[in-house]
Design a protein around this motif. Structure first.
Motif, PDB file in Angstrom:
ATOM      1  N   THR A 279       0.783  -1.204  -0.179  1.00 50.42           N
ATOM      2  CA  THR A 279      -0.027  -0.322   0.078  1.00 50.42           C
ATOM      3  C   THR A 279       0.988   1.128   0.142  1.00 50.42           C
ATOM      4  N   LYS A 280       2.015   1.356   0.703  1.00 50.85           N
ATOM      5  CA  LYS A 280       2.844   2.353   0.737  1.00 50.85           C
ATOM      6  C   LYS A 280       3.268   2.623  -0.695  1.00 50.85           C
ATOM      7  N   ASP A 281       3.638   1.653  -1.457  1.00 56.28           N
ATOM      8  CA  ASP A 281       4.255   1.845  -2.689  1.00 56.28           C
ATOM      9  C   ASP A 281       3.371   2.486  -3.763  1.00 56.28           C
ATOM     10  N   ILE A 282       2.008   1.943  -3.546  1.00 58.89           N
ATOM     11  CA  ILE A 282       1.105   2.588  -4.359  1.00 58.89           C
ATOM     12  C   ILE A 282       0.506   4.082  -3.951  1.00 58.89           C
ATOM     13  N   VAL A 283       0.672   4.439  -2.758  1.00 58.16           N
ATOM     14  CA  VAL A 283       0.586   5.708  -2.308  1.00 58.16           C
ATOM     15  C   VAL A 283       1.486   6.482  -2.786  1.00 58.16           C
ATOM     16  N   GLU A 284       2.862   6.007  -2.584  1.00 59.39           N
ATOM     17  CA  GLU A 284       4.059   6.877  -2.959  1.00 59.39           C
ATOM     18  C   GLU A 284       3.897   7.098  -4.376  1.00 59.39           C
ATOM     19  N   THR A 285       3.832   6.169  -5.211  1.00 55.39           N
ATOM     20  CA  THR A 285       3.753   6.229  -6.818  1.00 55.39           C
ATOM     21  C   THR A 285       2.645   7.295  -6.886  1.00 55.39           C
ATOM     22  N   SER A 286       1.424   7.215  -6.401  1.00 57.01           N
ATOM     23  CA  SER A 286       0.282   8.018  -6.812  1.00 57.01           C
ATOM     24  C   SER A 286       0.672   9.454  -6.388  1.00 57.01           C
ATOM     25  N   LEU A 287       1.400   9.858  -5.126  1.00 54.16           N
ATOM     26  CA  LEU A 287       1.798  11.049  -4.715  1.00 54.16           C
ATOM     27  C   LEU A 287       2.865  11.627  -5.764  1.00 54.16           C
ATOM     28  N   LEU A 288       3.677  10.777  -6.292  1.00 57.21           N
ATOM     29  CA  LEU A 288       4.826  11.232  -7.083  1.00 57.21           C
ATOM     30  C   LEU A 288       4.176  11.760  -8.692  1.00 57.21           C
ATOM     31  N   ILE A 289       3.060  10.545  -9.011  1.00 52.85           N
ATOM     32  CA  ILE A 289       2.559  11.193 -10.141  1.00 52.85           C
ATOM     33  C   ILE A 289       1.733  12.731 -10.049  1.00 52.85           C
TER      34      ILE A 289
END
Length: 177
Positions: free
Chosen positions: A14-24
């Protein structure tokens, strides 16, 4: 924390998904709101700080998050602006850029910590970007001369991205584990 396991046993948390979404989102915002429209004489494109955020994403978080942030963040910008026809090209060009930077910056256990390696990574991805957008403009404009006018703006974006992105990446690497 929930995770999804793929065939290669890599976990996407979930952390990876959240980080990637924030970076996008950060790449999109830096592209959308921090830009300078170039004059018509240079094909009327943009010089923006989305590249800087893409560079930071790939250096700090690696090739997968760098590729996703560049591809989705900048293609989303194209889709929501007057450059929607560019979106598929941008998706590929910027995704590959992020992947190149992250792969080189994180090679040989460097994990994005080598300034020289990061500059080399951005420079190589910059060559890809210039060539990619030149070919894209040849396709969209139907000639081989007009796209040359975009090359100085593309190089400017890369240089500005290096000047701003490398120091910010170095600082962030100290705080993000």
């Amino acid at each position: 924390m929930q995770s999804v396991t793929t065939k290669n046993k890599q976990k996407f948390t979930t952390k990876d998904i959240v980080e990637t979404s924030l970076l996008i989102a950060l790449v999109f915002i830096a592209t959308r709101f921090i830009n300078i429209r170039l004059p018509i004489a240079s094909n009327g494109g943009l010089v923006h700080l989305g590249n800087t955020m893409l560079f930071i994403s790939a250096i700090v978080f690696g090739n997968k998050k760098g590729a996703c942030s560049g591809a989705f963040g900048m293609a989303l910008f194209d889709l929501l602006s007057e450059w929607a026809i560019w979106a598929p090209f941008t998706f590929i060009i910027r995704g590959v850029m992020g992947y190149i930077i992250g792969s080189i910056a994180w090679s040989k256990n460097k994990q994005g910590n080598s300034v020289i390696t990061n500059i080399i990574a951005i420079s190589i991805s910059g060559v890809w970007m210039v060539i990619g957008y030149y070919i894209t403009e040849c396709i969209l404009y139907g000639n081989y001369i007009q796209p040359i006018g975009s090359i100085p703006g593309n190089i400017t974006q890369i240089v500005v991205g290096i000047i701003i992105g490398i120091p910010i990446s170095k600082v962030l690497k100290r705080y993000i584990k």
